[in-house]
Design a protein around this motif. Structure first.
Motif, short mmCIF file in Angstrom:
data_model
loop_
_atom_site.label_atom_id
_atom_site.label_comp_id
_atom_site.label_asym_id
_atom_site.label_seq_id
_atom_site.Cartn_x
_atom_site.Cartn_y
_atom_site.Cartn_z
N LYS A 158 0.82 -1.20 0.00
CA LYS A 158 0.00 0.00 0.00
C LYS A 158 0.85 1.25 0.00
O LYS A 158 1.87 1.32 0.70
CB LYS A 158 -0.90 0.04 1.23
N ALA A 159 0.41 2.24 -0.76
CA ALA A 159 1.03 3.56 -0.70
C ALA A 159 0.68 4.20 0.64
O ALA A 159 -0.50 4.30 0.99
CB ALA A 159 0.54 4.43 -1.84
N SER A 160 1.68 4.62 1.38
CA SER A 160 1.43 5.21 2.69
C SER A 160 0.58 6.46 2.59
O SER A 160 -0.25 6.74 3.46
CB SER A 160 2.75 5.55 3.38
N ALA A 161 0.76 7.23 1.54
CA ALA A 161 0.01 8.48 1.37
C ALA A 161 -1.27 8.30 0.58
O ALA A 161 -1.96 9.26 0.29
CB ALA A 161 0.89 9.53 0.68
N GLY A 162 -1.59 7.05 0.22
CA GLY A 162 -2.75 6.80 -0.62
C GLY A 162 -4.05 6.84 0.16
O GLY A 162 -4.10 7.08 1.36
N ARG A 178 8.29 -8.03 -5.11
CA ARG A 178 9.28 -7.12 -5.70
C ARG A 178 8.66 -6.29 -6.83
O ARG A 178 8.90 -5.09 -6.94
CB ARG A 178 10.48 -7.91 -6.21
N LYS A 179 7.87 -6.93 -7.65
CA LYS A 179 7.22 -6.23 -8.75
C LYS A 179 6.22 -5.19 -8.22
O LYS A 179 6.19 -4.03 -8.66
CB LYS A 179 6.52 -7.23 -9.66
N ILE A 184 3.99 0.19 -6.96
CA ILE A 184 3.24 1.03 -6.02
C ILE A 184 4.08 2.22 -5.58
O ILE A 184 3.58 3.35 -5.46
CB ILE A 184 2.79 0.21 -4.81
N SER A 185 5.38 2.01 -5.37
CA SER A 185 6.24 3.11 -4.96
C SER A 185 6.29 4.19 -6.04
O SER A 185 6.19 5.39 -5.76
CB SER A 185 7.65 2.60 -4.66
N ALA A 186 6.44 3.75 -7.31
CA ALA A 186 6.48 4.71 -8.41
C ALA A 186 5.14 5.43 -8.57
O ALA A 186 5.09 6.65 -8.78
CB ALA A 186 6.84 3.98 -9.71
N SER A 196 6.49 6.38 -0.22
CA SER A 196 6.56 5.46 0.91
C SER A 196 5.55 4.33 0.76
O SER A 196 4.40 4.55 0.35
CB SER A 196 6.29 6.20 2.23
N VAL A 197 5.99 3.13 1.14
CA VAL A 197 5.17 1.93 0.97
C VAL A 197 5.10 1.17 2.29
O VAL A 197 6.10 1.05 3.01
CB VAL A 197 5.75 1.01 -0.12
#
Length: 445
Positions: A158-162, A178-179, A184-186, A196-197
């Motif tokens: 999950k994106a922390s800021a999502g 890994r994928k 998600i980070s990008a 942040s993830v």
């Protein structure tokens, strides 16, 4: 009570806020982009101000233009609705720094809950159940893999800021993690400006249940009732109902108590929603996120409680007591909301277009919160939501029957719409049973 209100939003939610404000005698100001000039919310407001072209960054997310509109019209308060700037702590601070009333939670609460990792840790410290997961952002795919070994696969990345279902992916193994981490980070960096993830345990069969809270002007936090939000596509809600058919009276008490703890942990004021995941196999639930704003699905809570949540927001922002007795809350009947979107009913891809026919259903216990009307155009610039169809019945069976009739009576031509999907869903045995989870839509396809 504040005497003038600028609504920093568009479509059905702007129209919804304006309706309550006008009932309360509050002067209303709409802001709008160039293509929205003829929309109902603009025409129904007492005043309107054009704030820029279609692109949200140049209009509905343009804080300077919105503040300039507030100054020029003498607005005393700003209501952000949902989406756009509603959970932007910097905007909330700027509104108040300019001497205006912000109709929402404090900027500190927005900031605290906007970072999903920080929110998780705050909730855990407050005694709110959280799913097994990371306490700090994973700085690399290698760190994510190491964390997953302790959490156990599958994991949710999950994106922390999502928020709102954006920036999430499930990883079944190390290669998938890994994928997903890189993707998600990008995405998070590109969309939220924060890559942040975090990782959490993924539950293959889970229900999405949330609780409506109100942080009152006197400092108390009250929890109204829960909403079931498990009918989703791509983590985006399509249908919500209240109360949840999965929640017993004992479980409801635990949900409400946890939601109050969550609100108290951040000194919450105004309307908010504590979202949780419920494991139907064990009855365990876990904090997912707190939405620091009014939710799209707030009408079903209004109907079972007989409370106008927008009025309550305005009363809280004005420092007034609630219009209901917080110590005598009671829910009556069952309510269902269907999000009528301009999208293909099979694959759910957006399908904007010019509206040639628009006939809303009517009847006892039927409510339509719409943003459109005949001869308007649903453009690709904004969310595909055209209207919310809400029904209220004596019990769940009655509400489902009423929803079937209302869907049949809703006539839309021009843009694609998902009404045919709701015809299918409302006759689906799994949905009718009430024993469904977040995978129900994928099983229907």
């Amino acid at each position: 009570m504040i005497d003038s209100l600028l609504v920093a939003n568009r479509g059905e939610i702007a129209r919804r806020i304006i309706r309550t404000a006008k009932r309360l005698g509050i002067r209303t100001i709409a802001v709008h982009s160039e293509p929205d000039a003829g929309m109902p919310f603009v025409l129904e407001a007492d005043e309107s101000v054009a704030i820029g072209p279609a692109a949200p960054a140049q209009s509905y997310r343009n804080a300077d233009a919105i503040l300039a509109a507030a100054t020029s019209t003498g607005a005393k308060a700003i209501h952000p609705g949902y989406g756009f700037l509603s959970e932007n702590a910097d905007f909330a601070r700027t509104v108040e720094a300019n001497g205006l009333v912000w109709v929402g939670p404090g900027a500190d609460a927005i900031s605290a809950m906007g970072d999903k990792i920080n929110a998780r840790n705050l909730m855990a410290a407050a005694g709110v159940p959280v799913a097994p997961g990371t306490q700090d952002p994973a700085a690399s795919a290698d760190e994510a893999v190491a964390a997953a070994s302790g959490i156990g696969y599958p994991v949710m990345v999950k994106a922390s800021a999502g928020g709102g279902g954006m920036g999430m992916a499930v990883a079944e193994d190390e290669a998938g993690l890994r994928k997903a981490f890189d993707q998600i980070s990008a995405f998070a960096e590109r969309t939220f400006g924060d890559g942040s993830v975090l990782l959490e345990r993924y539950f293959p069969r889970v229900r999405h249940v949330e609780v409506q809270i109100l942080g009152l002007a006197d400092g108390r936090v009250v929890a109204l009732s829960e909403r079931e939000c498990s009918v989703q596509r791509r983590n985006q809600k399509l249908l919500e109902e209240a109360p949840s058919p999965a929640v017993s009276p004992e479980l409801r008490e635990r949900f409400l108590a946890a939601a109050v703890l969550a609100g108290e942990a951040v000194g919450y004021r105004n309307a908010g929603t504590v979202e949780c995941l419920l494991d139907p196999a064990t009855g365990e639930f876990f904090f997912l996120e707190m939405n620091t704003r009014l939710q799209v699905e707030h009408p079903i809570t209004e109907l079972i409680h007989g409370i106008d949540l927008v009025e309550e927001q305005l009363r809280i922002a004005s420092g007034l007591p609630p219009a209901f007795d917080p110590d005598a809350l009671a829910a009556t009947g069952h309510a269902i909301e269907l999000r009528v979107n301009a999208e293909d009913p099979k694959r759910f891809f957006p399908g904007p277009g010019h509206i040639t026919t628009w006939v809303e259903p009517t009847g006892d216990g039927v409510r339509v919160d719409s943003g459109y009307a005949p001869d308007l155009t649903v453009t690709p610039h904004y969310d595909s939501l055209m209207a919310k169809l809400i029904v209220h019945g004596a019990d769940r069976a009655a509400a489902i029957a009423k929803a079937r009739d209302a869907v049949a009576g809703f006539q839309i031509a021009g843009p694609k719409n998902n009404l045919p999907f709701f015809v299918e869903l409302l006759d689906n045995p799994e949905f009718i049973s009430g024993d469904y989870d977040t995978g129900i839509v994928s099983r229907m396809r």
